[in-house]
Write a protein that holds these residues in place. Structure first.
Motif, PDB file in Angstrom:
ATOM      1  N   THR A 236       1.202  -0.849   0.123  1.00 55.87           N
ATOM      2  CA  THR A 236       0.209   0.279  -0.065  1.00 55.87           C
ATOM      3  C   THR A 236       0.949   1.195   0.011  1.00 55.87           C
ATOM      4  O   THR A 236       0.445   2.415   0.453  1.00 55.87           O
TER       5      THR A 236
ATOM      6  N   SER B  88      -6.601 -12.910  -0.423  1.00 55.08           N
ATOM      7  CA  SER B  88      -7.458 -11.616  -1.464  1.00 55.08           C
ATOM      8  C   SER B  88      -7.135  -9.933  -0.556  1.00 55.08           C
ATOM      9  O   SER B  88      -7.131  -9.012  -1.396  1.00 55.08           O
ATOM     10  N   GLU B  89      -6.585 -10.307   0.122  1.00 57.47           N
ATOM     11  CA  GLU B  89      -6.670  -9.350   1.382  1.00 57.47           C
ATOM     12  C   GLU B  89      -4.478  -8.794   0.234  1.00 57.47           C
ATOM     13  O   GLU B  89      -5.097  -7.128   0.203  1.00 57.47           O
TER      14      GLU B  89
ATOM     15  N   ALA C 162      -6.447  -7.074  -3.069  1.00 53.28           N
ATOM     16  CA  ALA C 162      -6.746  -6.044  -3.208  1.00 53.28           C
ATOM     17  C   ALA C 162      -5.719  -4.709  -2.614  1.00 53.28           C
ATOM     18  O   ALA C 162      -6.525  -3.585  -3.844  1.00 53.28           O
TER      19      ALA C 162
ATOM     20  N   GLU D 127      -4.040  -4.137  -5.876  1.00 48.02           N
ATOM     21  CA  GLU D 127      -5.024  -3.775  -6.705  1.00 48.02           C
ATOM     22  C   GLU D 127      -4.862  -1.845  -7.122  1.00 48.02           C
ATOM     23  O   GLU D 127      -5.233  -1.289  -7.613  1.00 48.02           O
ATOM     24  N   LYS D 128      -5.710  -1.168  -5.516  1.00 45.37           N
ATOM     25  CA  LYS D 128      -5.139  -0.206  -4.695  1.00 45.37           C
ATOM     26  C   LYS D 128      -3.917   0.441  -5.760  1.00 45.37           C
ATOM     27  O   LYS D 128      -3.793   1.523  -6.125  1.00 45.37           O
TER      28      LYS D 128
ATOM     29  N   ASP E 156      -3.709 -14.773  -6.568  1.00 46.46           N
ATOM     30  CA  ASP E 156      -5.442 -14.414  -6.136  1.00 46.46           C
ATOM     31  C   ASP E 156      -6.054 -15.138  -6.806  1.00 46.46           C
ATOM     32  O   ASP E 156      -7.239 -15.899  -6.483  1.00 46.46           O
ATOM     33  N   ARG E 157      -6.168 -14.313  -7.738  1.00 44.65           N
ATOM     34  CA  ARG E 157      -7.045 -14.536  -9.187  1.00 44.65           C
ATOM     35  C   ARG E 157      -7.498 -16.064  -9.913  1.00 44.65           C
ATOM     36  O   ARG E 157      -8.320 -16.186  -9.742  1.00 44.65           O
TER      37      ARG E 157
END
Length: 342
Positions: free
Chosen positions: A19, A40-41, A44, A47-48, A337-338
């Motif tokens: 992040t 998943s975290e 995310a 992606e952010k 994740d994906r």
């Protein structure tokens, strides 16, 4: 396709998880952000960060180049760099490394594949991926960074003949190339210690990304390169650039396993049946060019694969997926994740 342009021309928990943390032992700019602990975290958070389309330079004061230095160039020359005050990278992944090293303020231009926010306002010196020697020389660079696929050759020769040092690098086509290129770029710019710090940061990030791969999951992933408007339909194999990413994310490259020993092979129903991918990986613009997932599954053979029948398609922004730069660990986090989702 030129190899660098395919990628069109791609990164624990040490980035506070992706992040915005910086390497070299520093903390994240946003210390309030919680550390991601699951795939998943992590995805995310990645992606952010990618949505910001910005880079995270090394923490601390920008490094001061110690010059002159003489380095080996991948075109067989020895090149002496005496001044890094006006740097011109002719590759998007190379530009990402220069900015992340902390030398972005020294960059005077960009090529078409440098699409991150920090480079947006810089003058572009390429036209349809071809370098314009006149545009380059008008910016008065003190050093140019290219790779062996940068061209045309006449333009590079013209730049060199004008007295500008041109350091040529090998293209990045697999994960290990990221740190190799970082080392060479940092050495050419007289900041080798910054290169070591960035490599440590990237290695830590990649190790954390790989640690999130779920145990026992080994899906087969086929990388498809498509440009529907040009009727280009290719499946990746050994050396595509995507195979290294797929394997780092704990999956099997379907084209490579099916015996495709060339980087790209025209798609046929037979090749797809042989590959039998569980997941299809594409560049976002490529997927859009064939009408999204609805259009993709209408292409002969794709609808008959497990990926097509289950509409398991993962797409990522063109300039990031195969960029093989400091943001590659973010790509791995998202893929982990994906592609392992059930």
């Amino acid at each position: 396709m030129r190899a660098s342009r395919r990628r069109l021309a791609v990164l624990g928990l040490t980035l506070a998880l992706l992040t915005g943390a910086c390497g070299g032992g520093g903390s994240a700019p946003d210390d309030s952000a919680p550390a991601a602990v699951s795939a998943s975290e992590r995805a995310a958070a990645a992606e952010k960060q990618l949505a910001k389309n910005t880079l995270v330079p090394l923490q601390g004061e920008p490094p001061t180049p110690e010059l002159p230095v003489t380095v080996d160039s991948s075109d067989g020359r020895e090149v002496t760099v005496e001044d890094a005050s006006r740097i011109l990278p002719l590759n998007g992944g190379v530009a990402e490394i220069v900015f992340t090293l902390g030398l972005g303020d020294h960059v005077v231009g960009r090529d078409i594949t440098a699409t991150f926010a920090e480079a947006e306002e810089l003058p572009q010196v390429t036209k349809a991926h071809d370098v314009s020697a006149e545009s380059v020389l008008s910016l008065r660079p003190t050093v140019v960074l290219a790779d062996t696929d940068t061209g045309p050759k006449e333009a590079i020769d013209q730049i060199r003949d004008a007295g500008v040092p041109v350091v040529v690098l090998d293209p990045a086509t697999e994960l290990s190339d990221v740190t190799t290129r970082t080392t060479r770029i940092a050495e050419a710019l007289g900041v080798p210690e910054a290169g070591k710090a960035l490599n440590k940061r990237m290695n830590d990030e990649l190790a954390a990304a790989r640690a999130a791969v779920p145990k026992g999951s080994r899906p087969k992933v086929a990388f498809l390169y498509m440009r529907g408007s040009a009727a280009v339909y290719l499946i990746g194999g050994k050396g595509s650039g995507a195979d290294s990413l797929v394997e780092a994310a704990g999956a099997v490259d379907a084209g490579k396993e099916a015996g495709l020993d060339k980087p790209f092979t025209p798609i046929t129903s037979e090749a797809l049946v042989r590959a039998q991918p569980d997941v299809i990986l594409m560049m976002t613009k490529g997927l859009e060019s064939v009408g999204g997932i609805d259009g993709l599954v209408q292409i002969p053979g794709i609808g008959q694969t497990p990926a097509g029948m289950n509409r398991r398609v993962v797409d990522m922004e063109d300039g990031v997926l195969l960029g093989y730069g400091p943001r590659t660990s973010l790509v791995i986090d998202i893929l982990v994740d994906r592609i392992h989702q059930t």
